[in-house]
Enzyme design. Structure first.
Site: not given
Length: 193
Positions: A89-90, A93, A119-120, A139
């Protein structure tokens, strides 16, 4: 089965499935699982995001559930845990900008403890500078980041997973069965039918 203590490290706008599914699965198996986020304590909530594949050039994002944390970030030490899980997800980051988070991730690596990222999630591992030379699934949108860090990006199906020693990675939530299966093997968890 030996009960293991597992830490899930995340933040606001973590991908909904990528936190809820591993959390519930690992608890169901019988492991002890703590979920933490920098600046938050047990009882606080995270906002999650739902990422879906609807035929566009990239995934879409919608507001997900509120997820209640069950441990306090400031109390966490890598030495208290057997393994680390990093959902996507975010969250990765912005977590990657927090030096205390990077130090925690490095402590798991230095102790050669299992790490699962999806994923991320590998963005956090990249920021901690621990992926050089490793085989990593992620991802596809972060492929260039993975290769720029000296890791070997694994171009696999969206529902696959890759194990490199004690590191287990996968591209996105459709990989949960493979990702968690690989992770349980690394943990040495055996489930009797």
């Amino acid at each position: 089965m030996t009960v293991q203590r597992i830490l899930i490290l995340t933040g606001d706008f973590v991908e909904d499935y990528e936190i809820i599914v591993p959390f519930q699965l690992l608890l169901t198996i019988g492991h002890k699982v703590d979920v933490v986020s920098p600046g938050k304590k047990a009882g606080d909530f995270l906002a999650t995001a739902i990422h879906d594949f609807e035929g566009y050039q990239t995934y879409t994002e919608k507001r997900g559930h509120n997820f209640e944390l069950n441990a306090t970030y400031s109390d966490v030490k890598a030495s208290d845990y057997d393994a680390l899980v990093i959902p996507g997800g975010r969250a990765p980051e912005h977590l990657a900008t927090d030096e205390s988070v990077l130090e925690l991730v490095r402590a798991f690596t230095s102790a050669n403890k299992p790490i699962a990222a999806i994923c991320h999630g590998p963005q956090l591992l990249l920021a901690a500078e621990i992926l050089s030379g490793r085989k990593v699934a992620a991802y596809p949108a972060i492929k260039s980041q993975v290769t720029a860090a000296g890791a070997q990006y694994q171009d696999i199906e969206i529902d696959g997973a890759v194990t490199d020693d004690k590191l287990v990675t996968a591209p996105a939530w459709p990989a949960h069965p493979a990702w968690m299966s690989h992770f349980l093997k690394v943990l040495g968890t055996k489930i009797d039918p």
